[in-house]
Write a protein that holds these residues in place. Structure first.
Motif, short mmCIF file in Angstrom:
data_model
loop_
_atom_site.label_atom_id
_atom_site.label_comp_id
_atom_site.label_asym_id
_atom_site.label_seq_id
_atom_site.Cartn_x
_atom_site.Cartn_y
_atom_site.Cartn_z
N GLU A 119 0.83 -1.20 0.00
CA GLU A 119 0.00 0.00 0.00
C GLU A 119 0.87 1.26 0.00
O GLU A 119 2.00 1.25 0.49
CB GLU A 119 -0.94 0.00 1.21
N ASN A 120 0.34 2.34 -0.56
CA ASN A 120 1.11 3.58 -0.71
C ASN A 120 1.15 4.40 0.58
O ASN A 120 0.23 4.38 1.39
CB ASN A 120 0.51 4.44 -1.82
N VAL A 121 2.24 5.13 0.72
CA VAL A 121 2.37 6.18 1.72
C VAL A 121 2.62 7.51 1.01
O VAL A 121 1.94 8.50 1.23
CB VAL A 121 3.51 5.88 2.72
N ASP A 122 3.61 7.51 0.12
CA ASP A 122 3.98 8.72 -0.64
C ASP A 122 4.50 8.26 -1.99
O ASP A 122 5.67 7.88 -2.11
CB ASP A 122 5.03 9.51 0.14
N ARG A 123 3.65 8.28 -3.02
CA ARG A 123 4.03 7.74 -4.34
C ARG A 123 5.20 8.50 -4.95
O ARG A 123 6.11 7.89 -5.51
CB ARG A 123 2.84 7.77 -5.30
N GLU A 124 5.16 9.83 -4.88
CA GLU A 124 6.22 10.61 -5.50
C GLU A 124 7.57 10.33 -4.84
O GLU A 124 8.60 10.30 -5.50
CB GLU A 124 5.90 12.10 -5.44
N ARG A 125 7.57 10.13 -3.55
CA ARG A 125 8.81 9.82 -2.85
C ARG A 125 9.30 8.42 -3.20
O ARG A 125 10.47 8.22 -3.53
CB ARG A 125 8.60 9.93 -1.34
N ASP A 126 8.40 7.44 -3.13
CA ASP A 126 8.80 6.04 -3.22
C ASP A 126 9.04 5.56 -4.64
O ASP A 126 9.81 4.62 -4.86
CB ASP A 126 7.73 5.14 -2.57
N PHE A 127 8.39 6.16 -5.63
CA PHE A 127 8.46 5.63 -6.99
C PHE A 127 9.41 6.40 -7.90
O PHE A 127 9.55 6.06 -9.08
CB PHE A 127 7.06 5.62 -7.63
N THR A 128 10.05 7.45 -7.40
CA THR A 128 10.98 8.23 -8.22
C THR A 128 12.38 8.18 -7.62
O THR A 128 12.54 8.18 -6.40
CB THR A 128 10.54 9.70 -8.32
N VAL A 129 13.38 8.15 -8.48
CA VAL A 129 14.77 8.12 -7.99
C VAL A 129 15.46 9.46 -8.24
O VAL A 129 16.62 9.64 -7.86
CB VAL A 129 15.58 6.98 -8.66
N THR A 130 14.76 10.40 -8.87
CA THR A 130 15.29 11.74 -9.08
C THR A 130 14.24 12.78 -8.68
O THR A 130 13.06 12.47 -8.58
CB THR A 130 15.65 11.97 -10.57
N ILE A 147 12.28 16.47 -9.34
CA ILE A 147 11.92 17.50 -10.30
C ILE A 147 11.77 18.82 -9.53
O ILE A 147 11.17 18.85 -8.46
CB ILE A 147 10.59 17.16 -11.01
N LYS A 148 12.32 19.89 -10.08
CA LYS A 148 12.23 21.18 -9.40
C LYS A 148 10.80 21.69 -9.43
O LYS A 148 10.18 21.79 -10.48
CB LYS A 148 13.16 22.18 -10.07
N THR A 149 10.26 21.98 -8.26
CA THR A 149 8.89 22.48 -8.14
C THR A 149 8.87 23.72 -7.25
O THR A 149 9.79 23.96 -6.46
CB THR A 149 7.96 21.41 -7.54
N LYS A 150 7.80 24.50 -7.38
CA LYS A 150 7.67 25.69 -6.56
C LYS A 150 7.44 25.34 -5.09
O LYS A 150 7.87 26.06 -4.20
CB LYS A 150 6.50 26.55 -7.08
N ARG A 151 6.75 24.26 -4.89
CA ARG A 151 6.48 23.82 -3.51
C ARG A 151 7.53 22.80 -3.07
O ARG A 151 8.13 22.12 -3.91
CB ARG A 151 5.09 23.19 -3.42
N PRO A 152 7.77 22.67 -1.77
CA PRO A 152 8.68 21.62 -1.29
C PRO A 152 8.14 20.26 -1.68
O PRO A 152 6.92 20.05 -1.73
CB PRO A 152 8.66 21.81 0.23
N ASN A 153 9.03 19.31 -1.98
CA ASN A 153 8.57 17.98 -2.35
C ASN A 153 9.45 16.91 -1.73
O ASN A 153 10.55 17.19 -1.24
CB ASN A 153 8.52 17.82 -3.87
N THR A 154 8.95 15.70 -1.74
CA THR A 154 9.67 14.57 -1.13
C THR A 154 10.22 13.62 -2.19
O THR A 154 10.59 12.49 -1.90
CB THR A 154 8.72 13.77 -0.21
N MET A 155 10.28 14.05 -3.43
CA MET A 155 10.66 13.20 -4.54
C MET A 155 12.08 12.62 -4.38
O MET A 155 12.91 13.18 -3.68
CB MET A 155 10.62 13.99 -5.85
N GLY A 156 12.31 11.50 -5.07
CA GLY A 156 13.67 10.97 -5.16
C GLY A 156 14.02 9.85 -4.20
O GLY A 156 15.18 9.48 -4.07
N GLY A 157 13.02 9.26 -3.53
CA GLY A 157 13.31 8.21 -2.55
C GLY A 157 13.18 6.80 -3.09
O GLY A 157 13.12 5.84 -2.33
N GLY A 158 13.13 6.66 -4.41
CA GLY A 158 12.89 5.35 -5.01
C GLY A 158 13.94 4.29 -4.69
O GLY A 158 13.60 3.13 -4.51
N ARG A 159 15.19 4.72 -4.59
CA ARG A 159 16.24 3.74 -4.28
C ARG A 159 16.05 3.18 -2.87
O ARG A 159 16.23 1.98 -2.64
CB ARG A 159 17.61 4.39 -4.41
#
Length: 274
Positions: free
Chosen positions: A102-113, A115-127
């Motif tokens: 089950e998901n907790v944070d898709r953008e964090r868990d499914f991306t390894v890089t 993307i620059k956004t205006k808002r803070p993000n949790t991206m890049g936790g895929g590894r």
């Protein structure tokens, strides 16, 4: 140390005879404490019909790890049952254990890089998420269930992107991958670089890519990228039959997982039919 809480997950479907009601159990739910992610993760598990058969107590089963678990669990369980159960004798694939995360944070868990956004993000936790699957979840499953070393990873959209990243990792513990309408646009340059340096170990594994029809406006963003990725992988391998791509012209991004899971499982199990 990994701590697990196990409790019954009922499908909610009931058979009624007079005043008697019998629950039909689709699977179980467990919670695993991840030291890598520093959080608890909930997983759904579906066991094959024969798992608790007294005549099959030494039988071991392949494992399917399913991303976006809550969304796709019932669909995947139905497809795998239809394709593998001795009750309908299709024998299109081996009976398998399904683990749906089950998901907790898709953008964090499914991306390894990121993307620059205006808002803070949790991206890049895929590894880290893949490390959780490979170093904590799968060892737990292997310890507590009768598994064999045959593992398939299935992901859709951003989950499909993570599936591709796992495929291109020569140290991945999976044997086969089903990437459904993957969001390659998220990190196209990185993906192309990975293809250029892909390991021969990865090319020996099976990869199935499904592409949905997202319309002419999204052709450049979606299908064209998928086709380019496929052709780039094929150029690097001496075993082109290990990679398959299929375009579902009548399915959109949301509807394609049903048909793609069935078709993908048929493809990766084609040489393993009983």
């Amino acid at each position: 140390m990994t701590f697990v809480i196990l409790y019954i997950f009922l499908s909610g479907v009931q058979t009624t005879i007079g005043q008697n009601k019998t629950d039909i159990v689709l699977g179980n739910k467990f919670v695993i404490k991840s030291n890598i992610l520093d959080e608890e993760r909930t997983c759904l598990i579906s066991l094959p019909d024969s798992y608790n058969d007294s005549f099959e107590q030494t039988k071991k089963y392949p494992v399917i790890i399913l991303l976006d678990g809550y969304t796709h669990f019932k669909t995947a369980a139905g497809i795998v049952h239809f394709m593998s159960s001795d009750r309908n004798r299709n024998n299109l694939m081996p009976e398998s254990i399904i683990i749906a995360i089950e998901n907790v944070d898709r953008e964090r868990d499914f991306t390894v890089t990121k993307i620059k956004t205006k808002r803070p993000n949790t991206m890049g936790g895929g590894r880290d998420f893949l490390n959780f699957i490979e170093k904590e979840l799968i060892p737990y499953i292997d310890e507590n269930y009768r598994t064999e070393a045959s593992r398939t990873l299935i992901g859709h959209s951003l989950g499909g992107l993570l599936t591709l990243n796992s495929y291109m990792d020569e140290n991945s513990v999976f044997n086969a991958y089903i990437s459904i309408d993957p969001s390659i646009w998220w990190s196209e340059e990185m993906m192309n670089n990975k293809v250029d340096s892909i390991s021969p170990l990865s090319l020996k594994k099976k990869l199935y890519i499904a592409t949905a029809n997202q319309g002419e406006a999204n052709y450049e963003r979606n299908k064209k990228r998928h086709d380019y990725l496929y052709s780039s992988i094929i150029k690097n391998t001496e075993e082109p039959l290990n990679v398959e791509i299929k375009y579902f012209e009548k399915e959109n991004h949301r509807s394609v997982p049903l048909k793609a899971m069935y078709d993908g499982l048929r493809y990766i199990n084609n040489s393993q039919q009983r």
